[in-house]
Every structure is written in C-alpha cells, then in structure tokens.
Design an enzyme around this catalytic site. Sequence first.
Site: not given
Ligand SMILES: *Cc1c(COP(=O)(O)O)cnc(C)c1O
Length: 411
Positions: A149, A234, A263
């Site tokens: 994700f 990520d 985040k």
């Molecule tokens: C939440 C998340 C994203 C996307 O972040 P947004 O601020 O919602 O666009 C990307 N990668 C990971 C691992 C995430 O948990």
Amino acid sequence: MTLSTTSTTPRQFAAIVLEEEHAAHNYHPLPVVVASGDGAWVTDVDGRRYLDCLAAYSAVNFGHSNPVLLDAARAQLGRITLTSRAFHNDQLGPFVTELATLAGKDMVLPMNTGAEAVESGIKVARAWGYRVKGVAPDAANIIVMAGNFHGRTTTIISFSDDEDARADFGPFTPGFRTVPYGDAAAIEAAIDENTVAVLIEPIQGESGIVVPPADFLPAVREITSRRNVLFIADEIQSGLGRTGATFACDLVGVVPDLYLLGKALGGGIIPVSAVVGNSDILGVIQPGQHGSTFGGNPLAAAVGLAVVRILATGEMQERARVLGERLRADLAELIGHGVVAVRGAGLWAGIDIDPELASGRAVCEALMERGVLAKDTHGSTIRLAPPIVVEAADLDWAVEQLRAVLTELAG
Ligand SMILES: *Cc1c(COP(=O)(O)O)cnc(C)c1O
C-alpha cells in the site's frame, strides 16, 4: 442509511446523516462522531471518551493536541503560513536540515501527502535512472512488493494488487514489476539493466502489519547496492517512532537510499511529507522539474521541525519500544481465545481474529461500544496503533476490552 449499533445518539445521528449525504462514500467509518482529542483519548459529540487505538493511521503518533506541536503551529500561524517556493521562507531551511540529520542524509524534498512523497520518489528514481545510471529513455522499471500500500493516485494504484483500489480506475501506469513480499531472491531475479529502484514498506501496514523475515531488508540492501538499483523505503506509516525506532529499517540495521515520510511528520496537524536522501540522488531534480504549491510551506515546516525535534531526543522511540513489548505480550495471551495470530513491532500490532468468530469490523464495532477505537483491515485483521503518548494502564485496559469483546462474541 443503516447504523450498525443501537447506541447512536440523535447528535451523532445528525452528524452522520450530513456526512453520508454529502461526503463521497469512499470510506466506511465506525459510527462515532469525534469532536475533540487530547493525548491518546478522543471525545465524541455527546461527551463520551474513547481510547484512540488507530491514531489516524499513525499520523497522530505524538498524541492529539500535543502541546509542543500546537505551540509551534500557533506561533507560525501568527507569522506567515504560505509563501510558495517562489520565495524562500525562514522555516524551510531549519526543517530540511534537521530532518536530513535525523535520517542521516543530506537532502530533503518536501511535499504534503504520503502519496505525493511516493510519486516524488518514483520520479526521482526514474530521473536518476536516466541521468545517472544511463537507462534507455522511457525504459525504467521499479520493483514493488505484492500486498503493498503506497497511496491512492493513479500511478500508485497501477502497482497495487488490491482489486478494490484498482477496479475501474485504469488505464494504469506501466513500469512496475511485482514480486512476493519478503522474497529477496525474487527481487534479484526481477532486476534487469533498466531497473532503477526497489520500493518497499519495511513493514506492510495496510496489509495487516506484516513484518518480513529479519534477513529480508539486509538482503535487499546488499542486492540493490551490488546491482546499482535504488532502495526506496516507504516509511510513511512505519517511520517516525511507531516501531520503537526512528525508522523501521533501523530495527534491522538497514539504511535505504531514499526514505519516504509522511503521516506523523505533520504532527497530526497539517499534511507534511518528504523524500529524504543524499544529494547524489535527490540532486537530479532541477528547478521546474517537480514542485508543489504547498510543499515546504512555512506552517508545515514549523510543525515538521517541531516533530523532528521531538524525535531527536529518542524518547518517543523508546516509549514505543517499551509499551509495544508490553502490548504484544498481553495480546499473545489472547491467541487461542478468538485470536489466531499477532504480529507487530513497537507500538504497532496486527491481530488476526478467528474468522469463524467474527469479522474485524464486528470486533471494532464492539470495541467502540466499550470505548476503544480501532480499525479493521483485510477482513479479519484489526490493527492497534495508539498514540505513543498513551499511558501503560490505558493500553492494558484496551487489551482487557478486546478480551471482553472476544469472550462476548464466543458467547
Ligand atoms: C498512508 C500511506 C501512504 C499514503 O499516504 P497519504 O497521506 O494517505 O497519501 C503511503 N504509503 C504508506 C505505507 C502509507 O501507510
């Protein structure tokens, strides 16, 4: 509209109806209407309190209404909030300098949402591939993991394998290859002369807090270094204290080429994201080639700087580590009592509920009735990721509520 609980009050109902009628239905929220928050607790429109065990998917790692972060935001609100990058602002320099130092790198590309950080990382990796590695024009490929994700943009969903995330949103962006998560040999086999990067969540969050084998990330580091491929981590959900370390990669002693952050970088106040790396990679982006009206704005930078300074002391990381050990030890005792498996790192747990007993959603609704807010993911898994400022006693209480819910459901 149907509400799944009997306890929805008129005030809650009124708020939910407005949302259901006029907000697009891209979420299926629990029927609780939050009005305020403090630390690990939130209060609904009727004054009922709940322990927040989601922390906005780890965007609220340092607690709701964190006084240090609110002070930084308030002070900046009274000065200036947006300049655009057409001009310099006095907050961006300190923010990127201290964030780079925290990450052990020398350059930061500031953006807003997590998805933008991922998109930016992809663009940087491709540009690096063409300009530095010498990949043929438009031939670059990036290796991604099954079950990933990384966000919701059209390019990012192009390499998702979640059908809900993709259906009817094509055509998709080419240039990605999917291999099984945790399988370093599959990565090595998928690399060719046009591979510019491997993109990995060090722990897969949305997939259910999936922790790879301990030798996976070190093996990826070795392979990518040897094959001249960028390692992009990520850490948007796993980073910034959640796992008991600044980055989940730290847990296995791995340093990627690029960190993607988001985040918690915005302290739960404002979207702040970033790509963090060294100038030999991030330096490929020149003026006019990438940008964002809001990226690096003074309010975001002031809040982001305050977040970095909280993390620089290491206290939050240590707290997440200690509380996390306690949480997972308590949760392990539920295995066999409605729980099939518990995974996690630091203050971050994925709990597989016995699908015979109840769906993850049903457990979350029952927890809500008992004053604990959690979120299901992928059917029968629930995740617990409370703000790191949570008190140990409150954490124990939340696990007791889960135990009570499971006992009730087993009825
Ligand atoms: C939440 C998340 C994203 C996307 O972040 P947004 O601020 O919602 O666009 C990307 N990668 C990971 C691992 C995430 O948990």
